[in-house]
Structures are given as C-alpha cells and as structure tokens.
Design a protein around this motif. Structure first.
Motif, PDB file in Angstrom:
ATOM      1  N   LYS A 197     -33.114  13.254 -26.023  1.00 38.07           N
ATOM      2  CA  LYS A 197     -33.085  11.847 -25.417  1.00 38.07           C
ATOM      3  C   LYS A 197     -32.486  10.728 -26.019  1.00 38.07           C
ATOM      4  CE  LYS A 197     -37.584  13.011 -23.453  1.00 38.07           C
ATOM      5  NZ  LYS A 197     -38.982  12.658 -23.239  1.00 38.07           N
ATOM      6  N   TYR A 212     -38.778   7.550 -31.589  1.00 39.50           N
ATOM      7  CA  TYR A 212     -39.941   6.793 -32.154  1.00 39.50           C
ATOM      8  C   TYR A 212     -40.668   7.813 -32.882  1.00 39.50           C
ATOM      9  CZ  TYR A 212     -42.497   8.692 -28.459  1.00 39.50           C
ATOM     10  OH  TYR A 212     -43.165   9.675 -27.301  1.00 39.50           O
ATOM     11  N   ASN A 336     -40.262  16.472 -20.250  1.00 40.27           N
ATOM     12  CA  ASN A 336     -38.853  16.311 -19.180  1.00 40.27           C
ATOM     13  C   ASN A 336     -37.826  15.276 -20.202  1.00 40.27           C
ATOM     14  OD1 ASN A 336     -40.882  13.698 -19.328  1.00 40.27           O
ATOM     15  ND2 ASN A 336     -39.559  12.834 -17.680  1.00 40.27           N
TER      16      ASN A 336
HETATM   17  N1  LIG Z   1     -45.007  -0.725 -12.207  1.00 41.97           N
HETATM   18  C1  LIG Z   1     -44.683   0.173 -11.386  1.00 41.97           C
HETATM   19  O1  LIG Z   1     -44.650   0.000 -10.224  1.00 41.97           O
HETATM   20  C2  LIG Z   1     -44.110   1.451 -11.800  1.00 41.97           C
HETATM   21  C3  LIG Z   1     -43.264   2.271 -11.147  1.00 41.97           C
HETATM   22  C4  LIG Z   1     -42.966   3.419 -11.443  1.00 41.97           C
HETATM   23  C5  LIG Z   1     -43.112   3.884 -12.905  1.00 41.97           C
HETATM   24  N2  LIG Z   1     -43.874   2.864 -13.573  1.00 41.97           N
HETATM   25  C6  LIG Z   1     -44.147   3.436 -15.144  1.00 41.97           C
HETATM   26  O2  LIG Z   1     -42.936   3.425 -15.536  1.00 41.97           O
HETATM   27  C7  LIG Z   1     -43.045   4.503 -16.683  1.00 41.97           C
HETATM   28  C8  LIG Z   1     -41.937   5.196 -16.942  1.00 41.97           C
HETATM   29  O3  LIG Z   1     -41.717   6.309 -15.640  1.00 41.97           O
HETATM   30  P1  LIG Z   1     -40.704   7.206 -15.385  1.00 41.97           P
HETATM   31  O4  LIG Z   1     -41.086   7.846 -13.974  1.00 41.97           O
HETATM   32  O5  LIG Z   1     -39.419   6.694 -15.960  1.00 41.97           O
HETATM   33  O6  LIG Z   1     -41.125   8.509 -16.290  1.00 41.97           O
HETATM   34  P2  LIG Z   1     -40.266   9.351 -17.465  1.00 41.97           P
HETATM   35  O7  LIG Z   1     -39.882   8.538 -18.335  1.00 41.97           O
HETATM   36  O8  LIG Z   1     -39.637  10.619 -16.687  1.00 41.97           O
HETATM   37  O9  LIG Z   1     -41.493  10.092 -18.108  1.00 41.97           O
HETATM   38  C9  LIG Z   1     -42.356   9.809 -18.784  1.00 41.97           C
HETATM   39  C10 LIG Z   1     -42.026   9.770 -20.514  1.00 41.97           C
HETATM   40  O10 LIG Z   1     -43.180   8.855 -21.016  1.00 41.97           O
HETATM   41  C11 LIG Z   1     -43.030   9.238 -22.433  1.00 41.97           C
HETATM   42  N3  LIG Z   1     -44.270   9.591 -22.777  1.00 41.97           N
HETATM   43  C12 LIG Z   1     -45.629  10.331 -22.513  1.00 41.97           C
HETATM   44  N4  LIG Z   1     -46.442  10.183 -23.204  1.00 41.97           N
HETATM   45  C13 LIG Z   1     -46.116   9.167 -24.190  1.00 41.97           C
HETATM   46  C14 LIG Z   1     -46.828   8.749 -25.278  1.00 41.97           C
HETATM   47  N5  LIG Z   1     -48.508   9.103 -25.429  1.00 41.97           N
HETATM   48  N6  LIG Z   1     -46.425   7.619 -26.061  1.00 41.97           N
HETATM   49  C15 LIG Z   1     -45.241   7.199 -25.738  1.00 41.97           C
HETATM   50  N7  LIG Z   1     -44.264   7.833 -24.504  1.00 41.97           N
HETATM   51  C16 LIG Z   1     -44.881   8.930 -23.956  1.00 41.97           C
HETATM   52  C17 LIG Z   1     -42.628  10.601 -22.481  1.00 41.97           C
HETATM   53  O11 LIG Z   1     -40.833  10.435 -23.047  1.00 41.97           O
HETATM   54  P3  LIG Z   1     -40.897   9.968 -24.436  1.00 41.97           P
HETATM   55  O12 LIG Z   1     -40.268  11.179 -24.898  1.00 41.97           O
HETATM   56  O13 LIG Z   1     -39.957   9.204 -24.555  1.00 41.97           O
HETATM   57  O14 LIG Z   1     -42.223  10.134 -25.363  1.00 41.97           O
HETATM   58  C18 LIG Z   1     -42.098  11.010 -21.022  1.00 41.97           C
HETATM   59  O15 LIG Z   1     -40.976  11.965 -20.748  1.00 41.97           O
HETATM   60  C19 LIG Z   1     -44.346   5.069 -16.843  1.00 41.97           C
HETATM   61  O16 LIG Z   1     -45.414   4.583 -17.564  1.00 41.97           O
HETATM   62  C20 LIG Z   1     -44.582   4.837 -15.303  1.00 41.97           C
HETATM   63  O17 LIG Z   1     -46.229   4.912 -15.084  1.00 41.97           O
HETATM   64  C21 LIG Z   1     -44.434   1.874 -13.389  1.00 41.97           C
END
Ligand SMILES: NC(=O)c1ccc[n+]([C@@H]2O[C@H](COP(=O)([O-])OP(=O)(O)OC[C@H]3O[C@@H](n4cnc5c(N)ncnc54)[C@H](OP(=O)(O)O)[C@@H]3O)[C@@H](O)[C@H]2O)c1
Length: 347
Positions: A197, A212, A336
């Motif tokens: 990544k 991290y 992922n």
């Molecule tokens: N506010 C809104 O409207 C909105 C809309 C869409 C998404 N979101 C949020 O945006 C964030 C990213 O979404 P995405 O779709 O782009 O997901 P993503 O990056 O494809 O997948 C989630 C990633 O989170 C990391 N992760 C999982 N468990 C973790 C932990 N315990 N500590 C730290 N990192 C962890 C992992 O990456 P690492 O290998 O880097 O740990 C994982 O690949 C999520 O929190 C999601 O809920 C919010």
C-alpha cells in the motif's frame, strides 16, 4: 430456457459489537432461488444481471447499527435478507421506456445474481462517457470518490504550503483525498497498513507515505513538523496522534473510524483537551448530505481525470458472489489493496 439458480448472499445474524462478520455465520451464500430469464414477468420493469458490487466498510454498520446511531443509520438488515450496496448490472430484458437491453445500470443493488427492477427508483442508467472500466464507478468515480471530493471542497479550503495527513491512504477515499490535496499543492503525509500500500501511495504522489504497522505515527508526524489538516478514516490511536501533532487552527475531517467498527472501545482518545488551546476544528460529515451539492461537478470532472490518468485508481478484485462475506472481512481487516470490488459475473 429452464429456470437457473439465482444465488444470493444473505445476512444470517448480527456479529456482536466487538466481533468481525464471519462468512458462513454472519452471512451465507444461498442457492435456493431460481429464475427463468426468458419468461419471468417484468410488469413494466427490467431484468438485470448483476456484474459488480462494492464492498465497503459501511456494510458492517448495516449488520448492527452502532450504539446511539439508530435514528441516523439505515435500519439493520433483517436475517434472511440479501445484503445491499452500490453495484452495477447489465439489462437483459426491459419493458421500461427509459431502459433498454444492454444498458448498464448503477445504484443500490441487492447481493443477488439477477434482479427485477419495477422502475428507476434508486437506480439509474450509467452513461460512462469517459469510457473508463465500469468498476471505477464503485470507487474513485463513485461513492468513495464523491466522499473525498465533496468533503474536501466543503470543509478543507486548503491554503498553499499546508500539510495534510491522510489515514487509509491506499483505499478509495484516502487515495482520492491524497491526490486532490496534491492537486491543490499541499504536502501530503499518508499512512496504510502494508508496504504494498505504501508503494501505491508513492505512485500517486504522496510526499511522506508510511506503513503505520511498522512506523510510529507520532514520530513521523513530529519529524515532518506537525500538520494543518488531518483526514481521519480510522479514529482511535491515529486520531489521538494527529491531534497531538496538529498546529494551532488545524482542521480535522472525521470521515470514518474503522479502527472501532469491530471494537468500539478502541476509539477512546486521550488528547481531546488539546483541541481547545489549539483552536482545532473537527468536522464530521455523511456523504449523502453533501452529495446533492457536489454530484454534478463530480460527475463532470472525476471520470475524465481517471480516463486521462490524472487520478489514479487501484482495485482489489474478488470473484464470485459466494465470496462476498470473505471480501467484507478482508476490508475490515485491511487485506484489500485498493478499492474492494466483487465481480459477480462477466458482462
Ligand atoms: N463519512 C462518510 O460519508 C463516508 C463515506 C464513505 C466511507 N467512509 C469511511 O471512510 C473510510 C475509508 O473507506 P474506504 O471505502 O476508502 O475503505 P478502504 O480504505 O478500502 O478499506 C478500509 C481500510 O481501513 C483500514 N483499516 C481496517 N481496520 C483498521 C484498523 N483497525 N486501524 C486502522 N486502519 C484500519 C485498512 O487499511 P490499512 O491497511 O491502511 O489499515 C482497510 O483496507 C472508512 O472509515 C469508511 O467508513 C465515510
């Protein structure tokens, strides 16, 4: 043509608040339904073969709604219901005047191989004028990209020379934020949980990409002289480190708190008091509320940027609807590498 199996990924039972969804226990692949593709009645609607589905962290919240958010979240799935999320399918037959055979349709889709839609409520014909892979419309050209684009424009208002830190910098939201920040001329620090990544974050122009899991967040942020903006996708210890490294008048965008989705207690933070003397602003937001304001300009701009290579996209492909539960677990455990896409069928 004889009826064929119409496989579905159904929700079985909610995981506990501090449990991960387990394939086979939380969800199950069901082959008990059949469909006759040539003869099934459409009643003025259209028949869709599902091609791709988005696997998002949000699906965890559909299984058990986080405590205190019952009135703000969509209701939890009921046992026996198929999961639902953004997806794209191809129209096999249509009796609808605005939809024709061969159209791609995009919207909220049940985790089933074939679906009949009575009308265009919640679904639309995908135009794809930029001629990019359709799966991109589930990632950087879809809801995760819109999340980054809309909130960046609405809340961040970057000034030259600022430093932004982005967590989950290799995912669709984080990598879009990082690339928008670079386009605005900021210095970008971004973290993710593997060296692969980190390599992708380097490729998209992140100035200080780091793993991290092998590098101390506090040390990196201190070494880089602190931050003006933190885009938070994880909460907990990472948010705590970012508050500690924030300059006076820093802005924090609370987008997601994935470190607590399967262990709410780990969201506790210690440095919250610092937001007062540092005059830190924290914005929480939910993309559906911002979408009406930004969707038109996002659709006009972002697919074209992807087509011209100006916004880079990385996808993590899982094949087979029966693997959807595994794909979700992978997203929630960080396996992922890029936007998680489930291929249900080839076109
Ligand atoms: N506010 C809104 O409207 C909105 C809309 C869409 C998404 N979101 C949020 O945006 C964030 C990213 O979404 P995405 O779709 O782009 O997901 P993503 O990056 O494809 O997948 C989630 C990633 O989170 C990391 N992760 C999982 N468990 C973790 C932990 N315990 N500590 C730290 N990192 C962890 C992992 O990456 P690492 O290998 O880097 O740990 C994982 O690949 C999520 O929190 C999601 O809920 C919010």
């Amino acid at each position: 043509m004889a009826p064929i199996t119409n496989g579905r990924l159904i929700f079985k039972e909610a995981p506990g608040p501090d449990e991960y969804p387990i394939p086979g226990k939380t969800t199950a692949y069901d082959e008990s339904k059949t469909i006759d593709l040539e003869n099934v009645a459409l009643n003025g609607g259209f028949l869709v073969k599902v091609l791709v589905l988005s696997i998002d962290p949000f699906l965890r919240g559909r299984m058990s709604v986080p405590k205190g958010l019952e009135k703000l979240y969509p209701p939890a799935l009921k046992p026996g219901e198929p999961l639902q999320n953004s997806g794209i399918g191809i129209v096999l037959r249509s009796e609808h005047t605005s939809v024709k055979q061969g159209d791609h349709v995009y919207g909220r889709i049940s985790f089933e191989q074939y679906l009949i839609f009575p009308n265009l409520n919640g679904i639309e014909v995908l135009k794809n004028e930029a001629n990019i892979p359709i799966s991109n419309y589930l990632g950087v050209a879809g809801s995760p990209g819109l999340t980054a684009y809309a909130a960046w424009k609405e809340f961040i208002k970057p000034k030259g020379n600022e430093v932004v830190y982005v967590s989950t910098g290799a995912g669709p939201v984080g990598s879009t934020v990082a690339q928008l920040a670079k386009r605005d001329g900021l210095k970008v620090i971004a973290s993710a949980g593997s060296d692969e990544k980190v390599k992708f974050m380097q490729e998209i122009g992140v100035d200080v990409p780091f793993n991290y899991k092998t590098t101390d967040i506090k040390e990196i942020l201190a070494k880089e002289g602190g931050i003006d903006i933190y885009w938070d996708n994880v909460g907990g210890e990472t948010l705590d480190a970012a508050i500690d490294a924030s300059h006076p008048n820093a802005r924090i965008l609370a987008c997601g708190m994935i470190s607590g989705y399967n262990s709410p207690d780990s969201l506790a933070i210690k440095n919250i008091f610092q937001i007062i003397p540092k005059s830190i602003t924290i914005h929480g937001f939910n993309v559906p509320a911002l979408a009406p304001k930004y969707i038109a300009e996002f659709r006009k701009e972002v697919p074209g940027l992807i087509a011209h290579g100006e916004l880079k996209v990385l996808e993590h492909i899982t094949k087979g609807l029966d693997k959807a539960g595994h794909a979700l677990l992978d997203v929630l455990t960080g396996k992922n590498i890029g936007k998680s896409i489930l291929i249900v069928a080839e076109a």
